[in-house]
Design a protein around this motif. Sequence first.
Motif, PDB file in Angstrom:
ATOM      1  N   MET D   1      -5.989 -15.443  10.466  1.00  0.00           N
ATOM      2  CA  MET D   1      -5.976 -15.730   9.029  1.00  0.00           C
ATOM      3  C   MET D   1      -7.003 -14.887   8.309  1.00  0.00           C
ATOM      4  SD  MET D   1      -6.396 -19.362   7.122  1.00  0.00           S
ATOM      5  CE  MET D   1      -8.134 -19.427   7.505  1.00  0.00           C
ATOM      6  N   LYS D   2      -6.596 -14.312   7.176  1.00  0.00           N
ATOM      7  CA  LYS D   2      -7.496 -13.452   6.409  1.00  0.00           C
ATOM      8  C   LYS D   2      -7.908 -14.156   5.117  1.00  0.00           C
ATOM      9  CE  LYS D   2      -4.371 -10.120   8.247  1.00  0.00           C
ATOM     10  NZ  LYS D   2      -3.065  -9.496   7.962  1.00  0.00           N
ATOM     11  N   GLN D   3      -9.117 -13.907   4.718  1.00  0.00           N
ATOM     12  CA  GLN D   3      -9.583 -14.517   3.478  1.00  0.00           C
ATOM     13  C   GLN D   3      -9.481 -13.536   2.325  1.00  0.00           C
ATOM     14  OE1 GLN D   3     -13.440 -16.008   4.566  1.00  0.00           O
ATOM     15  NE2 GLN D   3     -12.547 -17.739   5.664  1.00  0.00           N
ATOM     16  N   LEU D   4      -8.957 -14.021   1.209  1.00  0.00           N
ATOM     17  CA  LEU D   4      -8.865 -13.170   0.025  1.00  0.00           C
ATOM     18  C   LEU D   4     -10.267 -12.905  -0.508  1.00  0.00           C
ATOM     19  CD1 LEU D   4      -5.879 -14.754  -1.946  1.00  0.00           C
ATOM     20  CD2 LEU D   4      -5.840 -12.861  -0.311  1.00  0.00           C
ATOM     21  N   THR D   5     -10.514 -11.686  -0.906  1.00  0.00           N
ATOM     22  CA  THR D   5     -11.796 -11.331  -1.525  1.00  0.00           C
ATOM     23  C   THR D   5     -11.517 -10.607  -2.839  1.00  0.00           C
ATOM     24  OG1 THR D   5     -11.936  -9.146  -0.549  1.00  0.00           O
ATOM     25  CG2 THR D   5     -12.802 -10.983   0.760  1.00  0.00           C
ATOM     26  N   GLU D   6     -12.594 -10.366  -3.554  1.00  0.00           N
ATOM     27  CA  GLU D   6     -12.492  -9.694  -4.840  1.00  0.00           C
ATOM     28  C   GLU D   6     -11.773  -8.358  -4.722  1.00  0.00           C
ATOM     29  OE1 GLU D   6     -16.048 -10.528  -7.276  1.00  0.00           O
ATOM     30  OE2 GLU D   6     -15.856  -8.454  -7.934  1.00  0.00           O
ATOM     31  N   LYS D   7     -11.802  -7.816  -3.528  1.00  0.00           N
ATOM     32  CA  LYS D   7     -11.119  -6.541  -3.302  1.00  0.00           C
ATOM     33  C   LYS D   7      -9.634  -6.601  -3.684  1.00  0.00           C
ATOM     34  CE  LYS D   7     -10.689  -3.116   0.406  1.00  0.00           C
ATOM     35  NZ  LYS D   7     -10.758  -2.017  -0.572  1.00  0.00           N
ATOM     36  N   CYS D   8      -9.030  -7.777  -3.550  1.00  0.00           N
ATOM     37  CA  CYS D   8      -7.592  -7.872  -3.843  1.00  0.00           C
ATOM     38  C   CYS D   8      -7.296  -7.656  -5.327  1.00  0.00           C
ATOM     39  CB  CYS D   8      -7.009  -9.191  -3.355  1.00  0.00           C
ATOM     40  SG  CYS D   8      -7.477 -10.620  -4.322  1.00  0.00           S
ATOM     41  N   LEU D   9      -8.340  -7.677  -6.167  1.00  0.00           N
ATOM     42  CA  LEU D   9      -8.119  -7.450  -7.599  1.00  0.00           C
ATOM     43  C   LEU D   9      -8.075  -5.971  -7.945  1.00  0.00           C
ATOM     44  CD1 LEU D   9     -10.379 -10.261  -9.106  1.00  0.00           C
ATOM     45  CD2 LEU D   9      -7.958 -10.338  -8.518  1.00  0.00           C
ATOM     46  N   GLU D  10      -8.212  -5.115  -6.932  1.00  0.00           N
ATOM     47  CA  GLU D  10      -8.202  -3.677  -7.225  1.00  0.00           C
ATOM     48  C   GLU D  10      -6.872  -3.188  -7.775  1.00  0.00           C
ATOM     49  OE1 GLU D  10      -9.517  -1.634  -3.735  1.00  0.00           O
ATOM     50  OE2 GLU D  10     -11.607  -2.256  -4.005  1.00  0.00           O
ATOM     51  N   ILE D  11      -5.833  -3.956  -7.582  1.00  0.00           N
ATOM     52  CA  ILE D  11      -4.541  -3.525  -8.178  1.00  0.00           C
ATOM     53  C   ILE D  11      -4.574  -3.589  -9.701  1.00  0.00           C
ATOM     54  CG2 ILE D  11      -3.137  -4.204  -6.174  1.00  0.00           C
ATOM     55  CD1 ILE D  11      -2.190  -6.580  -8.026  1.00  0.00           C
ATOM     56  N   ILE D  12      -5.538  -4.318 -10.252  1.00  0.00           N
ATOM     57  CA  ILE D  12      -5.654  -4.368 -11.720  1.00  0.00           C
ATOM     58  C   ILE D  12      -6.384  -3.116 -12.176  1.00  0.00           C
ATOM     59  CG2 ILE D  12      -6.438  -5.711 -13.708  1.00  0.00           C
ATOM     60  CD1 ILE D  12      -6.437  -8.174 -11.879  1.00  0.00           C
ATOM     61  N   GLN D  13      -5.617  -2.139 -12.573  1.00  0.00           N
ATOM     62  CA  GLN D  13      -6.143  -0.827 -12.950  1.00  0.00           C
ATOM     63  C   GLN D  13      -5.923  -0.594 -14.447  1.00  0.00           C
ATOM     64  OE1 GLN D  13      -7.700   1.608 -11.147  1.00  0.00           O
ATOM     65  NE2 GLN D  13      -7.858   0.085  -9.512  1.00  0.00           N
ATOM     66  N   PRO D  14      -6.711   0.298 -15.033  1.00  0.00           N
ATOM     67  CA  PRO D  14      -6.419   0.682 -16.415  1.00  0.00           C
ATOM     68  C   PRO D  14      -4.956   1.107 -16.548  1.00  0.00           C
ATOM     69  CG  PRO D  14      -8.516   1.600 -15.733  1.00  0.00           C
ATOM     70  CD  PRO D  14      -7.901   0.981 -14.507  1.00  0.00           C
ATOM     71  N   ARG D  15      -4.333   0.725 -17.637  1.00  0.00           N
ATOM     72  CA  ARG D  15      -2.907   1.012 -17.804  1.00  0.00           C
ATOM     73  C   ARG D  15      -2.670   2.494 -18.082  1.00  0.00           C
ATOM     74  NH1 ARG D  15      -0.081  -3.738 -21.351  1.00  0.00           N
ATOM     75  NH2 ARG D  15       0.197  -5.128 -19.585  1.00  0.00           N
ATOM     76  N   PRO D  16      -1.516   2.997 -17.678  1.00  0.00           N
ATOM     77  CA  PRO D  16      -1.181   4.385 -17.995  1.00  0.00           C
ATOM     78  C   PRO D  16      -1.121   4.572 -19.510  1.00  0.00           C
ATOM     79  CG  PRO D  16       0.734   3.201 -17.129  1.00  0.00           C
ATOM     80  CD  PRO D  16      -0.453   2.316 -16.923  1.00  0.00           C
ATOM     81  N   LYS D  17      -1.644   5.677 -19.971  1.00  0.00           N
ATOM     82  CA  LYS D  17      -1.738   5.891 -21.417  1.00  0.00           C
ATOM     83  C   LYS D  17      -0.367   5.953 -22.081  1.00  0.00           C
ATOM     84  CE  LYS D  17      -6.254   8.058 -22.169  1.00  0.00           C
ATOM     85  NZ  LYS D  17      -6.916   6.938 -21.557  1.00  0.00           N
ATOM     86  N   ASN D  18       0.557   6.677 -21.475  1.00  0.00           N
ATOM     87  CA  ASN D  18       1.874   6.830 -22.076  1.00  0.00           C
ATOM     88  C   ASN D  18       2.779   5.699 -21.607  1.00  0.00           C
ATOM     89  OD1 ASN D  18       4.329   7.522 -23.000  1.00  0.00           O
ATOM     90  ND2 ASN D  18       4.218   9.684 -22.397  1.00  0.00           N
ATOM     91  N   SER D  19       2.585   4.532 -22.172  1.00  0.00           N
ATOM     92  CA  SER D  19       3.380   3.397 -21.719  1.00  0.00           C
ATOM     93  C   SER D  19       3.927   2.659 -22.938  1.00  0.00           C
ATOM     94  CB  SER D  19       2.524   2.469 -20.872  1.00  0.00           C
ATOM     95  OG  SER D  19       1.396   2.052 -21.601  1.00  0.00           O
ATOM     96  N   HIS D  20       4.922   1.830 -22.710  1.00  0.00           N
ATOM     97  CA  HIS D  20       5.448   0.964 -23.777  1.00  0.00           C
ATOM     98  C   HIS D  20       5.737  -0.388 -23.148  1.00  0.00           C
ATOM     99  CE1 HIS D  20       9.569   1.456 -22.238  1.00  0.00           C
ATOM    100  NE2 HIS D  20       9.168   2.684 -21.960  1.00  0.00           N
ATOM    101  N   LYS D  21       6.186  -1.342 -23.962  1.00  0.00           N
ATOM    102  CA  LYS D  21       6.279  -2.708 -23.432  1.00  0.00           C
ATOM    103  C   LYS D  21       7.229  -2.802 -22.236  1.00  0.00           C
ATOM    104  CE  LYS D  21       9.307  -3.873 -27.334  1.00  0.00           C
ATOM    105  NZ  LYS D  21       9.426  -4.532 -28.624  1.00  0.00           N
ATOM    106  N   GLY D  22       8.256  -1.952 -22.208  1.00  0.00           N
ATOM    107  CA  GLY D  22       9.168  -1.964 -21.074  1.00  0.00           C
ATOM    108  C   GLY D  22       8.484  -1.587 -19.762  1.00  0.00           C
ATOM    109  N   THR D  23       7.421  -0.797 -19.869  1.00  0.00           N
ATOM    110  CA  THR D  23       6.677  -0.376 -18.682  1.00  0.00           C
ATOM    111  C   THR D  23       6.153  -1.568 -17.881  1.00  0.00           C
ATOM    112  OG1 THR D  23       5.910   1.506 -20.011  1.00  0.00           O
ATOM    113  CG2 THR D  23       4.780   1.134 -17.907  1.00  0.00           C
ATOM    114  N   PHE D  24       5.890  -2.651 -18.580  1.00  0.00           N
ATOM    115  CA  PHE D  24       5.220  -3.782 -17.935  1.00  0.00           C
ATOM    116  C   PHE D  24       6.160  -4.940 -17.614  1.00  0.00           C
ATOM    117  CE2 PHE D  24       2.156  -1.370 -20.499  1.00  0.00           C
ATOM    118  CZ  PHE D  24       1.468  -0.800 -19.438  1.00  0.00           C
TER     119      PHE D  24
END
Lengths: 274, 274, 274, 274
Positions: D1-24
Amino acid sequence: MKQLTEKCLEIIQPRPKNSHKGTFGRVVLIGGNAQYGGAIMMSAEACVRSGAGLVTVITHSKNHAPLHARLPEVMVVDWQDEDLIADVFATADVCLIGPGLGLEKRSKELLAFVLQKQDKQWFVIDGSAITLISEDNLSLPKPKQTVFTPHQMEWQRLSHIPISEQNQQLNQYVQQKLQATIVLKSHRTEIYHHTGIYQNLLGNPGMATGGTGDTLAGMITGFLAQFPKDITSIHAAVYLHSYIGDQLAKERYVVLPTEISAALPFWMNYFANA
Amino acid sequence: MKQLTEKCLEIIQPRPKNSHKGTFGRVVLIGGNAQYGGAIMMSAEACVRSGAGLVTVITHSKNHAPLHARLPEVMVVDWQDEDLIADVFATADVCLIGPGLGLEKRSKELLAFVLQKQDKQWFVIDGSAITLISEDNLSLPKPKQTVFTPHQMEWQRLSHIPISEQNQQLNQYVQQKLQATIVLKSHRTEIYHHTGIYQNLLGNPGMATGGTGDTLAGMITGFLAQFPKDITSIHAAVYLHSYIGDQLAKERYVVLPTEISAALPFWMNYFANA
Amino acid sequence: MKQLTEKCLEIIQPRPKNSHKGTFGRVVLIGGNAQYGGAIMMSAEACVRSGAGLVTVITHSKNHAPLHARLPEVMVVDWQDEDLIADVFATADVCLIGPGLGLEKRSKELLAFVLQKQDKQWFVIDGSAITLISEDNLSLPKPKQTVFTPHQMEWQRLSHIPISEQNQQLNQYVQQKLQATIVLKSHRTEIYHHTGIYQNLLGNPGMATGGTGDTLAGMITGFLAQFPKDITSIHAAVYLHSYIGDQLAKERYVVLPTEISAALPFWMNYFANA
Amino acid sequence: MKQLTEKCLEIIQPRPKNSHKGTFGRVVLIGGNAQYGGAIMMSAEACVRSGAGLVTVITHSKNHAPLHARLPEVMVVDWQDEDLIADVFATADVCLIGPGLGLEKRSKELLAFVLQKQDKQWFVIDGSAITLISEDNLSLPKPKQTVFTPHQMEWQRLSHIPISEQNQQLNQYVQQKLQATIVLKSHRTEIYHHTGIYQNLLGNPGMATGGTGDTLAGMITGFLAQFPKDITSIHAAVYLHSYIGDQLAKERYVVLPTEISAALPFWMNYFANA
């Protein structure tokens, strides 16, 4: 007569780590006719923010949308839906009936229903429900699990003691006959109970506005749902309601009842860690 | 002509300790048709937050849910419910009629009803109700207990003085005939009363937005409910409304009327303890 | 191509002292069917908080209660009420049509009605209304008083230029044929107008969420209502919308459109006094 | 069993600049019957504030007004409107079904519909929908694109393992048969997935209140819409939900689920720039 002090808030303790929403009680709130819907909304806000685990509001259909717009945390049942009411009531730990309930036919039916079905549930009886019990001279199935929260006029109806003659001796006498706990609301709220008379010295005239009592009733209900089902929870709710009101009145001429509810989680946290 | 000063806020005093919600008055607010419901909601917010004890709103059924979603502190009566309206009105101390009332058949009936039934109640007459009284040349049963809150066009209708010809002398002349108090709203609101003409030098163009007048009407009503039922409460409401607007405008290009209401309890507390 | 700079906010000036709500324009917002009601609510919030004097929303009846629960400052007309719509439209200075309007029969009727009746009114045409005009190839009665606010797909429909081929030269060419102003929304919004092409360099991907465009349309409408009815108001609205979005994004991963509206009065005050 | 750590939040990255609502992402949320509407409202708030691009809520008509009063950012479809439901579902990237869905006929029909139509969509299955799948032994068309979010009783129904016998070995065994991801909620939430078992050590008993699970389900849905459609998004949503709850609990005895949603954009911004 004993005076409530901050010591009565000691029942507000850090929550057990291994807990879930069921740990903090199932509550049913019944009230709010077509005219007085705001009353049960304010009770519900107080109850949820005091920490009750699962809260269902049984009310007139007119109140469904505004209640949910304010408080998605509750469940809502139309007060005409007899089957669903029976289901929800059966699993409840605490039931508040009365805020904005009114005196109409459906109000009476709902009151009769819960009085007939009371089993393990603790009852908090407020507002119109006190008037209905007084008028129809209804008897309480389990008075020792019952808390009345009258203001002075409602107490006159219930006790048959005119306001001008209400005093501690007479009030205590009637409480002993009724056996229920009496939270007699005034600018100095008194609690009548078989263990004695308790006086609350806190509170202020900025709280003298519509809804303050509904909020108190919601807090008592929420405290009975999660803390001991006895007089200590009632003491704590009465004292903390006024305590928060006094804090808010330092900056406000009028203290809106919903502001007391909004402040509840912060002050409960403060006292839980005091 | 006298200028209102901060001194007029001296009527805002700490509340008596032994008080309850009835101490601060029973108010009925009548307005809000299917199109203009927001007006009576804004009056109600101002009235509740100014400290009126018990507030009932009589309005079109469409306004019930959004009003209660914003303000559970009020009671609500459908403006078609004649029996309930009569009951609620009979016990009221102050009645505001007009914000968003409209000019339709039901609007007229409600206005006719309250004009016929006015007894101890003080009246604040605003918006469409001013227009209806002007058009139908209705007479006031108790003008000395009546406050009109017209803007300049409504005053033209009521006084028959065209806006371009409105001046203090003519306005005063008509006020003396009407005997009611006139709060003539403009960027420098003036109050016409048998004791003189009073000018309010506060206020700012950020308040020039829909609902500012409805909020003022609600404040005057709330002040009459709890403070002396005379010109001093009107002075205080007019002055404080603009005073708060000026405070908020320091940081805002537009001051939403509901923001004035939200700030009311804090400024009333400030002046009560000044 | 010219780049918008902070200089374009100079039209936001302190308001004239002697003003009233009529000074800042009468606005009609048309949109919000049974599915997309939130869009017109967000436009309305932006329009009111940008400082428009009097705002009426014409929308599906389902949207009445939630709109008023959020924003009592507006008036509301059921989009089926033809007589009232005609009355309200006749006195309007600016009309926004399209946010959440949908493509159904009633949507088309409302669009046809306003296109037929346009007189002094400036038009902002957004969302579904752009699609309807494109599909039915409707002609504009007064293109120089008309602003389109398409995103790239809507612009493809209106201009017949596929997204992949949209460039400044072609866009400008179509704008010159249409004669209306085009606010082409993307991560770098461009404005096409007979005086040139303007680019907005502000904005951020946290604003890429449903409702951002509805808020911009409401702001453009509110600015046209109170500031000059020309390209300068459009520049200011586009720039300020992104400027505020950038300020809010310093602390937020996603910027909710209603947060931009809430911040508007504060930033307009800042720039009016800069 | 693995424990979740703050590292798992690394997927939250600054959004790509050229994006629109459909991107998300396009999201459909299905739930909220006449009694439990608040549940889907709370999921929707979490989903919008987590950054999903376009969110449609399919729900009982009673929930339309209160949902929109709280959250104009979503679109709303009546759960009886079959054609519109089919249209909206067809273009969705992620579908959450279950919060407050209930166990009635219409609840079952909606669940059957989406299970039949699942194509590219990832599914998050919560609350009543888990119970319905368990009772009727429904099979999953695409289990590897499916996430269940049961509490212990719901897991008992789905896995047929009594609560008292639930342990990691048995849970893992059933997960391997189901192939779906299991987010087993308790005071220490565990995630079962073919790559292993993950434990979340954060969270606190102040979160033990109605709606906390609905908020988590909305967050998982929002994360799957904009971040990778795999276990990493689920890890991040579970961890961040508890992380924020712990931050809020420093000052609150009870953490209302809607407060977690309100704080989401700020904490996502914090971790995106960490």
